[in-house]
Design a protein around this motif. Structure first.
Motif, mmCIF file in Angstrom:
data_model
loop_
_atom_site.group_PDB
_atom_site.id
_atom_site.type_symbol
_atom_site.label_atom_id
_atom_site.label_comp_id
_atom_site.label_asym_id
_atom_site.label_seq_id
_atom_site.Cartn_x
_atom_site.Cartn_y
_atom_site.Cartn_z
ATOM 1 N N THR A 137 32.514 38.506 2.540
ATOM 2 C CA THR A 137 32.364 38.378 3.984
ATOM 3 C C THR A 137 33.462 39.131 4.718
ATOM 4 O OG1 THR A 137 33.759 36.418 4.318
ATOM 5 C CG2 THR A 137 31.471 36.038 3.618
ATOM 6 N N ILE A 138 33.178 39.436 5.969
ATOM 7 C CA ILE A 138 34.206 39.873 6.908
ATOM 8 C C ILE A 138 34.227 38.849 8.029
ATOM 9 C CG2 ILE A 138 34.804 41.588 8.668
ATOM 10 C CD1 ILE A 138 33.742 43.736 6.808
ATOM 11 N N VAL A 139 35.411 38.327 8.322
ATOM 12 C CA VAL A 139 35.575 37.338 9.380
ATOM 13 C C VAL A 139 36.299 38.030 10.541
ATOM 14 C CG1 VAL A 139 36.342 35.018 9.975
ATOM 15 C CG2 VAL A 139 35.816 35.584 7.586
ATOM 16 N N THR A 140 35.761 37.888 11.746
ATOM 17 C CA THR A 140 36.312 38.579 12.909
ATOM 18 C C THR A 140 36.633 37.598 14.028
ATOM 19 O OG1 THR A 140 34.116 38.951 13.857
ATOM 20 C CG2 THR A 140 34.988 40.666 12.408
ATOM 21 N N THR A 141 37.584 37.996 14.866
ATOM 22 C CA THR A 141 37.916 37.215 16.060
ATOM 23 C C THR A 141 38.598 38.134 17.066
ATOM 24 O OG1 THR A 141 38.890 35.133 16.821
ATOM 25 C CG2 THR A 141 40.213 36.476 15.313
ATOM 26 N N ARG A 142 39.074 37.561 18.164
ATOM 27 C CA ARG A 142 39.855 38.303 19.152
ATOM 28 C C ARG A 142 41.240 37.704 19.245
ATOM 29 N NH1 ARG A 142 37.759 43.234 20.996
ATOM 30 N NH2 ARG A 142 35.474 43.033 21.020
ATOM 31 N N GLY A 178 29.998 34.613 21.768
ATOM 32 C CA GLY A 178 31.376 34.608 22.233
ATOM 33 C C GLY A 178 31.932 36.012 22.232
ATOM 34 N N SER A 179 33.232 36.129 22.313
ATOM 35 C CA SER A 179 33.863 37.448 22.409
ATOM 36 C C SER A 179 34.207 38.045 21.046
ATOM 37 C CB SER A 179 35.146 37.346 23.245
ATOM 38 O OG SER A 179 36.080 36.477 22.599
ATOM 39 N N ALA A 180 34.136 37.269 19.980
ATOM 40 C CA ALA A 180 34.497 37.781 18.665
ATOM 41 C C ALA A 180 33.564 38.919 18.265
ATOM 42 C CB ALA A 180 34.440 36.663 17.623
ATOM 43 N N PRO A 181 34.102 39.993 17.666
ATOM 44 C CA PRO A 181 33.259 41.134 17.271
ATOM 45 C C PRO A 181 32.132 40.702 16.326
ATOM 46 C CG PRO A 181 35.593 41.683 17.114
ATOM 47 C CD PRO A 181 35.530 40.214 17.357
ATOM 48 N N LEU A 182 30.943 41.264 16.573
ATOM 49 C CA LEU A 182 29.774 40.929 15.764
ATOM 50 C C LEU A 182 29.260 42.213 15.121
ATOM 51 C CD1 LEU A 182 27.934 38.546 14.990
ATOM 52 C CD2 LEU A 182 26.501 39.117 16.969
ATOM 53 N N ARG A 186 24.803 36.441 9.361
ATOM 54 C CA ARG A 186 25.936 36.329 10.282
ATOM 55 C C ARG A 186 25.980 34.909 10.841
ATOM 56 N NH1 ARG A 186 25.011 41.475 14.247
ATOM 57 N NH2 ARG A 186 23.167 40.222 14.752
ATOM 58 N N PHE A 187 27.200 34.366 10.910
ATOM 59 C CA PHE A 187 27.402 33.019 11.438
ATOM 60 C C PHE A 187 28.459 33.091 12.535
ATOM 61 C CE2 PHE A 187 26.055 32.742 7.056
ATOM 62 C CZ PHE A 187 25.048 31.784 7.087
ATOM 63 N N GLN A 188 28.068 32.720 13.741
ATOM 64 C CA GLN A 188 28.976 32.700 14.874
ATOM 65 C C GLN A 188 29.466 31.264 15.068
ATOM 66 O OE1 GLN A 188 27.632 35.237 18.267
ATOM 67 N NE2 GLN A 188 25.741 35.478 17.073
ATOM 68 N N CYS A 189 30.754 31.079 14.990
ATOM 69 C CA CYS A 189 31.317 29.727 14.883
ATOM 70 C C CYS A 189 32.425 29.482 15.901
ATOM 71 C CB CYS A 189 31.910 29.512 13.484
ATOM 72 S SG CYS A 189 30.806 29.935 12.120
ATOM 73 N N ASN A 197 33.563 34.893 13.849
ATOM 74 C CA ASN A 197 32.275 35.197 13.232
ATOM 75 C C ASN A 197 32.449 35.513 11.754
ATOM 76 O OD1 ASN A 197 31.055 34.987 15.767
ATOM 77 N ND2 ASN A 197 31.283 37.177 16.184
ATOM 78 N N VAL A 198 31.544 35.011 10.951
ATOM 79 C CA VAL A 198 31.525 35.305 9.515
ATOM 80 C C VAL A 198 30.320 36.196 9.236
ATOM 81 C CG1 VAL A 198 31.377 34.373 7.181
ATOM 82 C CG2 VAL A 198 32.602 33.096 8.962
ATOM 83 N N HIS A 199 30.572 37.336 8.599
ATOM 84 C CA HIS A 199 29.511 38.294 8.275
ATOM 85 C C HIS A 199 29.352 38.354 6.754
ATOM 86 C CE1 HIS A 199 31.511 39.487 12.015
ATOM 87 N NE2 HIS A 199 30.324 39.907 12.426
#
Length: 323
Positions: free
Chosen positions: A22-27, A105-109, A116-119, A72-74
């Protein structure tokens, strides 16, 4: 049984457990995009929908994830191995040139993932040298892309194991040790069944397998001698003979050329058009088989066949090597 915990040995033992990637992203607080590669992702609960992942306490991005309320978890697809490596490295703009989707939300998708899981952060816990993040899933989506897999410290491909539709490990008859699980039988039968479908298509163009192989070679590498052509198709058990190449010349598909005191052969415009038609037929047969197998299984099969070709190669010339 090992009771002493050598770090490398323990990691190797943990590595036997196959995971997705996975790739986990945020701001971050300043609005900059943050992302890391992780294989610690797991499900926690269906009701409420909860997932978790963990991040090392010495990670540079820890502060960003701890202060962010959403991430977000991809789940990466098999085609995103390079992206996984990119987000695992430090010291570069990981998001440069990447197109993103709009999320809740603002986290990169990221795009083109298997899932994909937006959390939003539900809680976080101390986990030894890691911090465990538990997130409530606000939105999710999935695709039919086969997933990227990580096992034993290497990327891998997942192939589905059949259930009842295919017999596995069938016992041989009392008088014979030849079974349907013999690799040679499986490779041979699959080869001839696919070749039969291709041969039926080639028959409409009044071509045989030898012609197909010779024209295919010349479509990849032009201006070859007869001996060179013969070397490239020798693995088929067929020979690029004077008669075979002469028949192609007579049909206007191949033309001889004298260079460096040797006769070399190249495709004519008609020959190149014919070769493109043949390759399109071969790809049509492959596409039909891929639809039946599924993209993930087809990709895994190709990888295994490439390994088998490499391990059994008697030293055939590489058609795709640079001239």
């Amino acid at each position: 049984m090992t009771t002493t915990f050598d770090r490398q040995s323990f990691r190797a033992a943990l590595g036997t457990f196959t995971t997705g990637v996975t790739i986990v992203t945020t701001r971050a607080g300043d609005g900059s995009a943050v992302g890391i590669t992780a294989n610690s992702f797991n499900s926690v609960s269906l009701e409420p929908p909860l997932v978790l992942w963990s991040l090392a306490k010495n990670a540079r991005s820890l502060a960003a994830f701890e202060s962010a309320g959403q991430w977000n978890v991809h789940v990466l697809s098999a085609q995103q191995e390079a992206l996984s490596g990119r987000f695992a490295r430090q010291g570069e703009d990981k998001f440069a040139g990447i197109e993103l989707d709009e999320g809740v939300g603002s986290a990169p998708l990221l795009r083109d993932c298997t899932a994909r899981f937006q959390c939003r952060t539900a809680s976080s816990y101390d986990g030894g040298d890691h911090v465990i993040f538990v997130g409530e899933v606000l939105a999710y989506d999935r695709s039919e892309h086969p997933p990227l897999v990580f096992q034993g410290g290497q990327y891998a491909l997942a192939a589905r194991k059949p259930r009842d539709e295919i017999r596995l490990g069938a016992a041989p008859s009392p008088d014979c040790c030849y079974t349907e699980d013999l690799l040679g039988y499986l490779l041979g039968r699959a080869h001839y069944q696919m070749l039969h479908r291709l041969r039926r298509l080639l028959d409409t163009d009044a071509l045989d397998e030898r012609t197909f192989f010779i024209l295919s070679v010349l479509s990849i590498r032009d201006r070859l001698t007869l001996a060179q052509i013969d070397g490239f198709i020798a693995y088929t058990g067929m020979r690029a003979s004077e008669a075979a190449i002469g028949a192609l010349v007579a049909r206007g598909l191949v033309a001889p050329e004298l260079a460096d005191g040797q006769v070399r052969y190249l495709l004519t415009a008609e020959g190149r058009a014919a070769s493109l038609r043949h390759i399109a037929l071969a790809k049509a047969v492959e596409a039909e088989m891929t639809d039946k197998l599924g993209a993930g299984d087809a990709m895994a099969l190709k990888l295994l066949l490439k390994r088998l070709v490499a391990s059994s190669d008697p030293g055939a010339p590489d058609l795709w090597a640079a001239n």
